[in-house]
Design a protein around this motif. Structure first.
Motif, PDB file in Angstrom:
ATOM      1  N   GLU A   9     -10.603 -12.234  33.995  1.00  0.00           N
ATOM      2  CA  GLU A   9     -10.329 -12.484  35.417  1.00  0.00           C
ATOM      3  C   GLU A   9     -11.623 -12.837  36.135  1.00  0.00           C
ATOM      4  O   GLU A   9     -12.540 -12.019  36.227  1.00  0.00           O
ATOM      5  CB  GLU A   9      -9.687 -11.244  36.040  1.00  0.00           C
ATOM      6  N   ASP A  10     -11.718 -14.069  36.635  1.00  0.00           N
ATOM      7  CA  ASP A  10     -12.916 -14.563  37.309  1.00  0.00           C
ATOM      8  C   ASP A  10     -12.710 -14.484  38.817  1.00  0.00           C
ATOM      9  O   ASP A  10     -11.825 -15.138  39.369  1.00  0.00           O
ATOM     10  CB  ASP A  10     -13.182 -16.010  36.871  1.00  0.00           C
ATOM     11  N   ASP A  11     -13.538 -13.716  39.486  1.00  0.00           N
ATOM     12  CA  ASP A  11     -13.438 -13.529  40.943  1.00  0.00           C
ATOM     13  C   ASP A  11     -14.585 -14.287  41.603  1.00  0.00           C
ATOM     14  O   ASP A  11     -15.506 -13.696  42.141  1.00  0.00           O
ATOM     15  CB  ASP A  11     -13.527 -12.038  41.264  1.00  0.00           C
ATOM     16  N   PHE A  43     -10.660  -8.072  31.387  1.00  0.00           N
ATOM     17  CA  PHE A  43     -12.109  -8.085  31.630  1.00  0.00           C
ATOM     18  C   PHE A  43     -12.359  -8.815  32.945  1.00  0.00           C
ATOM     19  O   PHE A  43     -11.856  -9.937  33.142  1.00  0.00           O
ATOM     20  CB  PHE A  43     -12.851  -8.798  30.490  1.00  0.00           C
ATOM     21  N   PHE A  44     -13.105  -8.187  33.818  1.00  0.00           N
ATOM     22  CA  PHE A  44     -13.400  -8.773  35.131  1.00  0.00           C
ATOM     23  C   PHE A  44     -14.787  -9.402  35.113  1.00  0.00           C
ATOM     24  O   PHE A  44     -15.739  -8.820  34.598  1.00  0.00           O
ATOM     25  CB  PHE A  44     -13.312  -7.684  36.199  1.00  0.00           C
ATOM     26  N   VAL A  45     -14.909 -10.609  35.688  1.00  0.00           N
ATOM     27  CA  VAL A  45     -16.177 -11.340  35.724  1.00  0.00           C
ATOM     28  C   VAL A  45     -16.565 -11.621  37.174  1.00  0.00           C
ATOM     29  O   VAL A  45     -15.754 -12.137  37.954  1.00  0.00           O
ATOM     30  CB  VAL A  45     -16.061 -12.670  34.946  1.00  0.00           C
ATOM     31  N   GLY A  46     -17.788 -11.287  37.535  1.00  0.00           N
ATOM     32  CA  GLY A  46     -18.307 -11.571  38.874  1.00  0.00           C
ATOM     33  C   GLY A  46     -19.685 -12.200  38.785  1.00  0.00           C
ATOM     34  O   GLY A  46     -20.305 -12.228  37.719  1.00  0.00           O
ATOM     35  N   SER A  47     -20.169 -12.722  39.909  1.00  0.00           N
ATOM     36  CA  SER A  47     -21.463 -13.411  39.915  1.00  0.00           C
ATOM     37  C   SER A  47     -22.133 -13.249  41.269  1.00  0.00           C
ATOM     38  O   SER A  47     -21.472 -13.104  42.297  1.00  0.00           O
ATOM     39  CB  SER A  47     -21.260 -14.901  39.608  1.00  0.00           C
ATOM     40  N   PHE A  48     -23.466 -13.299  41.254  1.00  0.00           N
ATOM     41  CA  PHE A  48     -24.251 -13.263  42.495  1.00  0.00           C
ATOM     42  C   PHE A  48     -24.630 -14.667  42.981  1.00  0.00           C
ATOM     43  O   PHE A  48     -25.242 -14.806  44.034  1.00  0.00           O
ATOM     44  CB  PHE A  48     -25.536 -12.453  42.282  1.00  0.00           C
ATOM     45  N   SER A  49     -24.291 -15.696  42.215  1.00  0.00           N
ATOM     46  CA  SER A  49     -24.752 -17.041  42.556  1.00  0.00           C
ATOM     47  C   SER A  49     -24.121 -17.569  43.834  1.00  0.00           C
ATOM     48  O   SER A  49     -24.701 -18.416  44.511  1.00  0.00           O
ATOM     49  CB  SER A  49     -24.466 -18.012  41.403  1.00  0.00           C
ATOM     50  N   LYS A  50     -22.920 -17.083  44.191  1.00  0.00           N
ATOM     51  CA  LYS A  50     -22.245 -17.539  45.405  1.00  0.00           C
ATOM     52  C   LYS A  50     -22.606 -16.700  46.630  1.00  0.00           C
ATOM     53  O   LYS A  50     -22.305 -17.099  47.758  1.00  0.00           O
ATOM     54  CB  LYS A  50     -20.731 -17.495  45.212  1.00  0.00           C
ATOM     55  N   VAL A  51     -23.219 -15.544  46.397  1.00  0.00           N
ATOM     56  CA  VAL A  51     -23.470 -14.648  47.524  1.00  0.00           C
ATOM     57  C   VAL A  51     -24.961 -14.486  47.843  1.00  0.00           C
ATOM     58  O   VAL A  51     -25.304 -14.168  48.978  1.00  0.00           O
ATOM     59  CB  VAL A  51     -22.847 -13.255  47.273  1.00  0.00           C
ATOM     60  N   LEU A  52     -25.829 -14.703  46.868  1.00  0.00           N
ATOM     61  CA  LEU A  52     -27.263 -14.623  47.133  1.00  0.00           C
ATOM     62  C   LEU A  52     -27.875 -16.017  47.030  1.00  0.00           C
ATOM     63  O   LEU A  52     -28.051 -16.691  48.024  1.00  0.00           O
ATOM     64  CB  LEU A  52     -27.932 -13.629  46.179  1.00  0.00           C
ATOM     65  N   PHE A  53     -28.178 -16.479  45.825  1.00  0.00           N
ATOM     66  CA  PHE A  53     -28.627 -17.864  45.676  1.00  0.00           C
ATOM     67  C   PHE A  53     -28.444 -18.281  44.222  1.00  0.00           C
ATOM     68  O   PHE A  53     -28.480 -17.460  43.301  1.00  0.00           O
ATOM     69  CB  PHE A  53     -30.088 -18.050  46.122  1.00  0.00           C
ATOM     70  N   ARG A  54     -28.211 -19.569  44.031  1.00  0.00           N
ATOM     71  CA  ARG A  54     -27.823 -20.115  42.733  1.00  0.00           C
ATOM     72  C   ARG A  54     -28.882 -19.876  41.660  1.00  0.00           C
ATOM     73  O   ARG A  54     -28.570 -19.609  40.505  1.00  0.00           O
ATOM     74  CB  ARG A  54     -27.551 -21.612  42.897  1.00  0.00           C
ATOM     75  N   GLY A  55     -30.141 -19.967  42.042  1.00  0.00           N
ATOM     76  CA  GLY A  55     -31.208 -19.831  41.064  1.00  0.00           C
ATOM     77  C   GLY A  55     -31.398 -18.418  40.544  1.00  0.00           C
ATOM     78  O   GLY A  55     -32.170 -18.199  39.608  1.00  0.00           O
ATOM     79  N   VAL A  69      -8.158 -17.277  30.507  1.00  0.00           N
ATOM     80  CA  VAL A  69      -9.232 -17.244  31.498  1.00  0.00           C
ATOM     81  C   VAL A  69      -8.624 -17.724  32.812  1.00  0.00           C
ATOM     82  O   VAL A  69      -8.175 -18.874  32.908  1.00  0.00           O
ATOM     83  CB  VAL A  69     -10.409 -18.152  31.095  1.00  0.00           C
ATOM     84  N   MET A  70      -8.589 -16.865  33.823  1.00  0.00           N
ATOM     85  CA  MET A  70      -7.873 -17.229  35.047  1.00  0.00           C
ATOM     86  C   MET A  70      -8.597 -16.767  36.309  1.00  0.00           C
ATOM     87  O   MET A  70      -9.461 -15.881  36.259  1.00  0.00           O
ATOM     88  CB  MET A  70      -6.449 -16.664  35.023  1.00  0.00           C
ATOM     89  N   THR A  71      -8.216 -17.401  37.419  1.00  0.00           N
ATOM     90  CA  THR A  71      -8.743 -17.048  38.743  1.00  0.00           C
ATOM     91  C   THR A  71      -7.556 -16.663  39.630  1.00  0.00           C
ATOM     92  O   THR A  71      -7.158 -17.431  40.515  1.00  0.00           O
ATOM     93  CB  THR A  71      -9.522 -18.231  39.351  1.00  0.00           C
ATOM     94  N   PRO A  72      -6.946 -15.493  39.415  1.00  0.00           N
ATOM     95  CA  PRO A  72      -5.687 -15.161  40.093  1.00  0.00           C
ATOM     96  C   PRO A  72      -5.814 -14.911  41.587  1.00  0.00           C
ATOM     97  O   PRO A  72      -4.856 -15.139  42.328  1.00  0.00           O
ATOM     98  CB  PRO A  72      -5.231 -13.896  39.358  1.00  0.00           C
ATOM     99  N   ASN A  73      -6.977 -14.457  42.051  1.00  0.00           N
ATOM    100  CA  ASN A  73      -7.110 -14.137  43.472  1.00  0.00           C
ATOM    101  C   ASN A  73      -7.072 -15.392  44.329  1.00  0.00           C
ATOM    102  O   ASN A  73      -6.368 -15.455  45.344  1.00  0.00           O
ATOM    103  CB  ASN A  73      -8.414 -13.366  43.709  1.00  0.00           C
ATOM    104  N   ARG A  74      -7.818 -16.402  43.926  1.00  0.00           N
ATOM    105  CA  ARG A  74      -7.836 -17.688  44.627  1.00  0.00           C
ATOM    106  C   ARG A  74      -8.093 -18.741  43.556  1.00  0.00           C
ATOM    107  O   ARG A  74      -9.222 -18.979  43.169  1.00  0.00           O
ATOM    108  CB  ARG A  74      -8.929 -17.703  45.700  1.00  0.00           C
TER     109      ARG A  74
END
Length: 502
Positions: A291-293, A323-335, A255-260
């Motif tokens: 891969e967690d972005d 497998f790529f993993v993304g999330s909306f919690s950092k770009v829209l809102f945490r809830g 499980v890694m964060t290679p981009n940053r």
């Protein structure tokens, strides 16, 4: 209101402190006093909310925060327990009583936070998307269908990933989840199935063994999520990114964060990336990558030039192991609690079956609104505004650091992201003797003054081992500039006062 729950009697009052903070404090007090012991099970968030007469979001928020801090741990299908990590008991037991604020005396909480600045969220546009998406609702949504996600949202995610990050995929590959933690839980289940199937078909490999690897250091909830596996390992980080470890285990999952890289901010080099791709093509020791972005939408100088592992893996066997993993919690809102997985096409059926077995936890009714928000162009406009907004907040924090903390800390100006990592200079670490890591000592000292810090040392497996990098993660996206200045001045005062007394 008071209720006897487990071995504690929780009490929430109208002192002004938020209910979730009062609950967090009382759980911490229970651990310190011994009323809660390692391994004790806490009531479910739903049961606790009903017993206390508060919303479930209140109890869930308290649990989530304590899990993130490593004080509690969540186990799949079992519940929430007091964590067994050594640093937890050491950290809490060393706190003087005065460092646990009373619920009767409310202090302004000052904290750096790498979450969303909701004060500038486009509520008007969001409300319009909510209204449009429910004027003529999809009957399948009302019936709880679309196991892998609302089709329009999946198409919008595909378009977004291609335009912004250069990742080519199709909607079939996208699995909508309830956020990064849910994605990781789903992938653990699915990859375990895939790895077992793969090795059972090869008589030379014998009994199945899977080893799970996380970066060192890493985001504590990620490490907590996989620590129940029989075998785990740490990926050391250097200036080129996550190092490829030697392993004699049949199947390995990284499980890694290679981009940053979180929290150090290192980007993987092209040479290191190629080594990982080659490792995924091996047959004797097999590697899978998650891969967690996590915050790479926010790049303030140029564009992100680190391609996805899926994008650069020209070899089909390597592509099928990422497998790529993304999330909306950092770009829209945490809830919002929405994320997604981009899976290799060949493995989508296994992900779907895993989701059937575990149950879909992503909120389906909100997905049409997110899809409309993206398709109307409001998502892109919002991201562009937030990039400018967060860049200004980053620059304001850097000015404060240079003016007040340059004597004691080193840091680098981040090209992107939502936090700045500052490291305590080695000469000051050697000057101040402590039984625990210096950044933990400072954190405990300032906690009683209402200042909450995120020490770098807790992102390592064992915060007590010498040689760990010591410092703090300063999330600049969430707090106001005024709050950031107050925290910086509190840190400055701690160093000047402490060194004066040495």
């Amino acid at each position: 209101m008071k209720h006897a729950i487990a071995s504690l009697r929780f009490s929430l009052d109208e002192s002004g402190a938020p209910y979730y903070q009062q609950l967090m404090i009382q759980i911490q007090q229970g651990v310190v006093s011994g009323e809660l012991s390692v391994g004790d099970k806490l009531p479910s968030s739903r049961f606790l909310a009903g017993s206390l007469g508060v919303s479930r979001s209140t109890t869930s928020r308290a649990y989530d925060q304590l899990i993130a801090e490593g004080i509690l741990t969540s186990e799949e299908k079992r519940g929430v327990f007091v964590a067994a990590l050594p640093m937890v008991s050491n950290r809490l037991k060393k706190m003087p009583n005065s460092s646990v604020p009373s619920t009767q005396k409310h202090l302004e909480t000052l904290a750096f936070d790498s979450g969303v600045d909701v004060s500038v969220f486009p509520t008007k546009e969001w409300a319009a998307s909510m209204r449009r998406s429910w004027l003529n609702p999809d009957l399948t949504v009302l019936q709880g269908g679309y196991l892998t996600g609302y089709p329009d949202l999946k198409e919008a995610i595909v378009d977004y990933l291609y335009r912004v990050r250069g990742l080519e995929c199709v909607a079939e590959q996208v699995i909508v989840t309830a956020g990064a933690r849910d994605s990781l839980l789903l992938l653990q289940h699915a990859i375990t199935v895939l790895a077992r199937s793969e090795t059972h078909s090869d008589d030379r490999l014998g009994a199945q063994t899977i080893k799970w690897w996380t970066e060192e250091p890493t985001y504590p909830p990620i490490r907590e999520a996989i620590r129940l596996h029989e075998q785990t390992g740490a990926l050391l980080i250097d200036e080129e990114g996550p190092c490829l470890p030697a392993s004699d285990t049949v199947s390995n999952v990284a499980v890694m964060t290679p981009n940053r890289q979180y929290p150090l901010g290192v980007s993987i080099s092209s040479a290191r990336r190629q080594r990982w791709i080659q490792a995924m093509q091996m047959t004797n020791t097999r590697w899978w990558l998650i891969e967690d972005d996590y915050d790479n939408e926010f790049v303030y100088q140029g564009r992100s030039n680190v391609p996805f592992m899926q994008t650069v893996s020209v070899h089909d066997q390597a592509k099928d192991r990422v497998f790529f993993v993304g999330s909306f919690s950092k770009v829209l809102f945490r809830g919002l609690r929405l994320g997604f997985i981009v899976a290799p096409v060949v493995h989508v059926p296994v992900l779907q079956q895993s989701q059937r077995e575990l149950g879909a936890s992503a909120s389906l009714p909100i997905q049409p609104a997110v899809a409309d928000f993206m398709l109307q162009g409001n998502f892109d406009r919002h991201l562009n505004r937030m990039r400018r907004h967060y860049r200004l907040k980053r620059d304001a924090l850097l000015i404060l650091l240079e003016a007040h903390l340059a004597t004691w800390f080193d840091w680098k100006k981040p090209r992107g992201g939502m936090h700045v990592m500052i490291e305590i200079k080695p000469n000051f670490v050697s000057m101040i003797h402590s039984e625990i890591c210096l950044d933990l000592l400072i954190t405990q000292s300032l906690d009683s003054k209402g200042v909450v810090l995120s020490p770098l040392s807790v992102h390592y497996v064992n915060a007590q081992i010498d040689g760990r990098r010591l410092g703090f993660l300063l999330g600049f996206s969430g707090p106001t500039e005024e709050k950031m200045e107050k925290i910086i001045m509190a840190l400055k005062k701690w160093f000047t006062t402490t060194l004066r007394n040495i």
